[in-house]
Design an enzyme around this catalytic site. Structure first.
Site, PDB file in Angstrom:
ATOM      1  N   TYR A 142      48.012  53.864  90.640  1.00 16.90           N
ATOM      2  CA  TYR A 142      48.141  52.888  91.812  1.00 16.90           C
ATOM      3  C   TYR A 142      49.525  52.727  92.143  1.00 16.90           C
ATOM      4  CZ  TYR A 142      47.975  48.812  94.729  1.00 16.90           C
ATOM      5  OH  TYR A 142      48.059  47.660  95.698  1.00 16.90           O
TER       6      TYR A 142
ATOM      7  N   ASP B 150      41.998  46.974  84.599  1.00 18.51           N
ATOM      8  CA  ASP B 150      41.765  46.556  85.950  1.00 18.51           C
ATOM      9  C   ASP B 150      40.463  47.299  86.395  1.00 18.51           C
ATOM     10  OD1 ASP B 150      41.561  46.831  88.588  1.00 18.51           O
ATOM     11  OD2 ASP B 150      43.923  47.045  89.141  1.00 18.51           O
TER      12      ASP B 150
ATOM     13  N   ILE C 147      38.786  46.582  89.066  1.00 15.07           N
ATOM     14  CA  ILE C 147      38.511  46.475  90.478  1.00 15.07           C
ATOM     15  C   ILE C 147      37.408  47.350  91.271  1.00 15.07           C
ATOM     16  CG2 ILE C 147      40.365  48.078  91.512  1.00 15.07           C
ATOM     17  CD1 ILE C 147      41.130  45.642  93.115  1.00 15.07           C
TER      18      ILE C 147
ATOM     19  N   LYS D 267      37.456  45.622  96.788  1.00 17.14           N
ATOM     20  CA  LYS D 267      36.655  46.948  96.706  1.00 17.14           C
ATOM     21  C   LYS D 267      35.530  46.890  96.774  1.00 17.14           C
ATOM     22  CE  LYS D 267      40.981  48.112  96.729  1.00 17.14           C
ATOM     23  NZ  LYS D 267      41.758  48.796  97.653  1.00 17.14           N
TER      24      LYS D 267
END
Lengths: 487, 471
Positions: free
Chosen positions: A153, A238, A240, A278
């Site tokens: 990302y 992460d 998410i 998300k």
């Protein structure tokens, strides 16, 4: 970077005048094209379709219904007994206890209730953006580094490095083994850092991965955990996109690894970053979470959370919504089903025209393989082709180079931020392009020179003198009042 | 294994008495019915006086909290809105509100606003924009203890105090400014700016026009920044009227000048509207580069769109804002007078204040010794014997021992008056004791000393002000 600063800029800090925010990279063309010509089924059917935005818009109907049926979740309604004053005054950085409990409950259910989370380890942050920066501040000093598998990302370059002074060292992953993270790649990155006298403080993984849309299998996770334990460095996970996994049976959270293999590593080295942006589709509400197994990190991150607490108005809403297990379970199930359907539709249709993507079962996007459309296997050719996608096919997608992918020709294509009609339009456009390309290839042999000139004319773009917001920035502005930015 | 920001003791400042007093209150909080002997919280600068006004607005405008606009749901749009430029309707309303608070003597351009999660985030973000690690800001004492964390902790910036003295009501003087500046230079610190709080926390006074002009002239000569933290702007309840630095710039025809590009204002709705939980802060600056950088940094602490929407509706209601501002001021004035009169009955004086949610109280005459050690002893007595949590001046970096900040807007009037009675009883008892025979004093004092002290009272190891030190 003193050279080139104007008089006013000289009064600012180095951080304020460097490029650490990442928004000056040459990816603005996609945003500008969308910005100036956004697709609309009725008013602008030939506009650019936004496929660079990793948003989850598939289940708002469920949430809206819940909101309507639960007016007490929005504070100070006559129906609620809820005390507006108490909520408005509460600024304790521990957060509302019911908020933490609801988050811990939701995180558990997203992982099929296979693991429990301790609400006392839940720390708030200004979105996952704030969470990552805070974790970096806690774990590393300026000049120290995190290893990060590529592709990753783009926002990490800002979140982990900009104000912290921390560095990121790529762990190169390749298409030859489906971009899996190997021990060899980890060791290589670690050794490279050591040779350059850079102290590695941790490894950051995104699981499920953005942009790949895949998740780590248990063995790989165990390998990673053993690696960080052996090197005595941190592991930041992460997660998410944990709730976007279409097949829940296979996803393994780092929390499950620690639960199943408690002695596999020093738990003080493990930290999870999470958010509702998300899984729930709530990026505007800025609900970021740090979950650490390290008491000191929990303690200090909590103090740092003063710089980005979640509004208690939002804490109250989230606490009400996510403590209702019937709603939560149904939402997670329905969201996964709809995401799977959308994902399958795209990959199936594109496979018909010979466009492949990395096999995936998570995320709000897929990792499309367009290598064969590049004139040559270079990043320049990738950028050239990307401009064709934007200006000819009229889709804004994200080129792999923006994710630090080491191989040109891969593109991230988001599929959950539009309605069903737009999906079909996007698919048609891609199919038409492929068909035209094939026809073109046939004719090119006879008319190569002329066609090349045509393409080159189409590539000239007017550069914007306005702000250069690139696709990496989640909070980049668009023109309309309530538009949203990517990721 | 962890960063030095974690391992450096107390860089976050939370072991200072300012925060520790809160902890004692948490263990034994006063309640008129359930715990009438508990500690009354007077260390919390909260504005609880006007919630009924807010509540009534919410009752009449249910759409604002129900994610509706003109009866239509805007939930999806809000949930997805993460643009760091903020909701335009909110910024417009906030800019108007700021102007209204300042008597419409100055207007604010919404495009010069950066929204942040509270003033805590605004102050830190602004520091990241204007100061490199090691750079210094001059801050008049006494100041809000949170600045040590907000301005220094993660930024690596330094603070050098501008010493203000009770001899002139703690006003900022040219010589104090110069002294602080020279002090920084002597220690090889690069001074990047001055940060003032106007109205002042903890003094409860607003800066005079003279002081503001002095500051603007000073930063102009030295080519440095001026940050004006104006989070208490709507709490000015008596004359002189509040004058913002923005107004001074306007009156000196300095708008759009080079100097004005180095002046930045911090705002928040935590004090003015009493909404600290909602995390609404902002930076206002005419400096486009600061705005640009700060806007990008605000990604680390944006305001929830749900909250932006609620406040955009509320602050756009000009009838409401007008009523709220005047009623709030009236109530604050009355409450402050109640505190001042109550203290007067105990023969305790305050600095004459016209703003804020607190008074700056002079208890120098009650010190057993005119030292910071004496101040801590007195504070301990007030917390444990009088059972009031107030903030000792040393926690605010005051140069003179014996001053305390006492809040008046975070409790009912009844509780305030009850607290004043306790103070009076305490002072009367102290006077009586001073008139006692010496041997009797020794006996009582010995009995008291056997009570064990919590370690933290004297363990402010990394606080720049060591207990017992005289400045």
């Amino acid at each position: 970077m003193e050279v080139g600063l104007n008089n006013t800029q000289k009064f600012l800090s180095k951080i304020a005048t460097n490029d650490g925010h990442g928004e000056n990279l040459p990816y603005f063309d996609g945003w500008k094209a969308y910005d100036t010509n956004p697709y609309h089924p009725q008013t602008n059917p030939s506009g650019v379709i936004q496929m660079g935005l990793a948003e989850n818009q598939l289940c708002f109907d469920l949430i809206q219904e819940w909101i309507m049926n639960h007016p007490e979740a929005s504070i100070c309604t006559p129906q609620g007994g809820f005390d507006f004053k108490e909520t408005a005054l509460f600024q304790d950085y521990h957060g509302l206890p019911q908020f933490r409990a609801a988050i811990a409950n939701f995180m558990s259910r997203v992982r099929g209730s296979r693991v429990k989370f301790d609400s006392d380890r839940i720390v708030m942050s200004g979105g996952a953006t704030g969470a990552h920066e805070t974790v970096a501040f806690c774990l590393a000093n300026p000049g120290e580094a995190f290893l990060v598998p590529t592709p990753y990302y783009p926002g990490f370059d800002r979140d982990l490095k900009w104000r912290t002074g921390v560095q990121l060292i790529p762990v190169v992953c390749e298409s030859s083994n489906n971009f899996k993270v190997t021990l060899e790649a980890l060791e290589e990155a670690y050794d490279k850092a050591k040779e350059s006298n850079i102290k590695v403080k941790g490894l950051l993984i995104t699981n499920p991965s953005n942009p790949l849309g895949t998740f780590f299998d248990k063995d790989t996770l165990k390998t990673l955990v053993s690696f960080i334990n052996e090197k005595n460095i941190h592991l930041v996970c992460d997660e998410i996109y944990a709730g976007t996994v279409t097949d829940d049976n296979e996803f393994v959270s780092i929390a499950e690894i620690l639960q199943e293999f408690p002695t596999i590593c020093d738990h003080n080295l493990v930290h999870i970053v999470y958010s509702l942006s998300k899984d729930m589709g709530f990026p505007g509400f800025r609900v970021g979470i740090i979950y650490s197994y390290n008491d000191t990190v929990v303690n200090i991150a909590r103090k740092m959370s003063s710089f980005g607490l979640v509004s208690t108005q939002t804490q109250h809403l989230v606490a009400s919504m996510l403590s209702q297990n019937d709603f939560v379970d149904n939402f997670i199930h329905e969201s996964r089903t709809r995401l799977a359907h959308r994902h399958d539709l795209f990959t199936r249709e594109l496979a018909q025209v010979g466009i492949g993507s990395l096999e995936s079962n998570a995320g709000l996007f897929f990792w499309m393989d367009l290598r064969r459309f590049l004139k040559e296997p270079t990043f320049e050719a990738e950028m050239t082709f990307w401009r064709i996608i934007i200006n000819e096919i009229k889709l804004n997608v994200s080129p792999g180079s923006s994710f630090h992918c080491n191989e040109p020709g891969w593109f991230r294509v988001c599929f959950a931020n539009m309605d069903d009609t737009t999906v079909m339009v996007a698919i048609e456009r891609i199919k038409s392009f492929v068909h035209e390309t094939r026809m073109l290839e046939i004719k090119t042999k006879a008319m190569a020179k002329t066609k090349k000139q045509c393409w080159q004319n189409n590539l000239q773009l007017k550069l914007s003198s306005r702000r250069l917001e690139d696709i990496m920035s989640p909070h980049s502005p668009l023109n309309s009042p309530m538009l949203r930015a990517q990721n | 294994m962890l960063s030095t920001k974690v391992t450096d003791c107390n860089a976050h400042g939370q072991d200072s008495s300012y925060f520790l007093g809160w902890e004692e209150y948490e263990k034994n909080p006063y309640d008129s019915i359930d715990n009438p002997n508990g500690i009354v919280q007077m260390g919390l600068a909260e504005n609880q006086l006007s919630f009924d006004t807010l509540q009534s607005w919410l009752d009449n405008n249910p759409d604002a909290t129900a994610f509706k606009k003109n009866g239509q749901s805007v939930f999806k749009e809000l949930a997805l809105f993460q643009d760091y430029h903020g909701l335009p309707s909110f910024k417009n309303a906030l800019a108007n509100f700021m102007s209204e608070i300042r008597g419409n003597n100055v207007t604010f351009d919404p495009s010069n606003l950066v929204l942040t999660a509270g003033a805590t985030s605004a102050n830190e973000t602004l520091m990241f924009c204007v100061a490199n690690p090691g750079d210094t800001f001059l801050v008049p004492t006494p100041y809000y203890p949170g600045f040590d964390r907000d301005l220094k902790w993660r930024t690596g910036a330094e603070i050098i105090p501008i010493h203000c003295s009770s001899s002139n009501s703690f006003r900022i003087t040219k010589s104090a400014l110069e002294d602080a500046y020279q002090q920084a230079q002597k220690q090889d610190y690069k001074v990047k700016g001055i940060l003032v709080t106007n109205p002042s926390n903890p003094l409860g006074t607003s800066l005079s026009v003279d002081e503001l002009q002095l500051l603007v002239n000073f930063i102009s000569t030295k080519n440095i920044h001026l940050i004006s933290d104006e989070v208490y702007s709507a709490t000015v309840f008596s004359s002189p009227n509040f004058v913002s630095v923005s107004e001074v710039l306007k009156n000196k025809n300095l708008v759009n000048s080079e100097v004005s590009k180095r002046v930045h204002v911090i705002c928040s709705l935590s004090k003015d509207l009493g909404l600290p939980g909602f995390r609404i802060g902002a930076i206002y600056s005419e400096n486009k580069d600061v705005i640009s950088a700060a806007t990008k940094m605000s990604s680390f602490g944006l305001i929830s769109s749900q909250t932006q929407y609620l406040l955009s509706e509320m602050l756009s209601d000009r009838k409401f804002t007008k009523t709220y501002l005047s009623e709030n001021r009236r109530r604050l004035k009355h409450r402050q007078e109640t505190l001042v009169k109550g203290l007067q009955k105990a023969r305790i004086r305050c600095l004459k204040g016209n703003a804020g949610l607190f008074c700056w109280v002079d208890m120098r005459h009650l010190l057993s010794s005119k030292t910071f050690l004496g101040e801590m002893e007195l504070w301990k007595k007030i917390v444990y014997d009088v059972r009031l949590n107030i903030s000792p001046g040393s926690s605010c970096h005051c140069s003179e021992p014996g001053w305390f900040r006492v809040c008046f807007a975070n409790m009912s009037e009844k509780t305030l008056m009850f607290a004043m009675q306790r103070v009076k009883s305490f002072v009367d008892a102290m006077s009586k004791k001073r008139n006692q025979p010496r041997h009797e004093q020794i006996r009582i004092s010995h009995a008291r000393r056997t009570k064990s002290l919590p370690k933290w009272v004297f363990s402010i190891s990394c606080n720049p002000l060591e207990v017992g030190e005289i400045r």
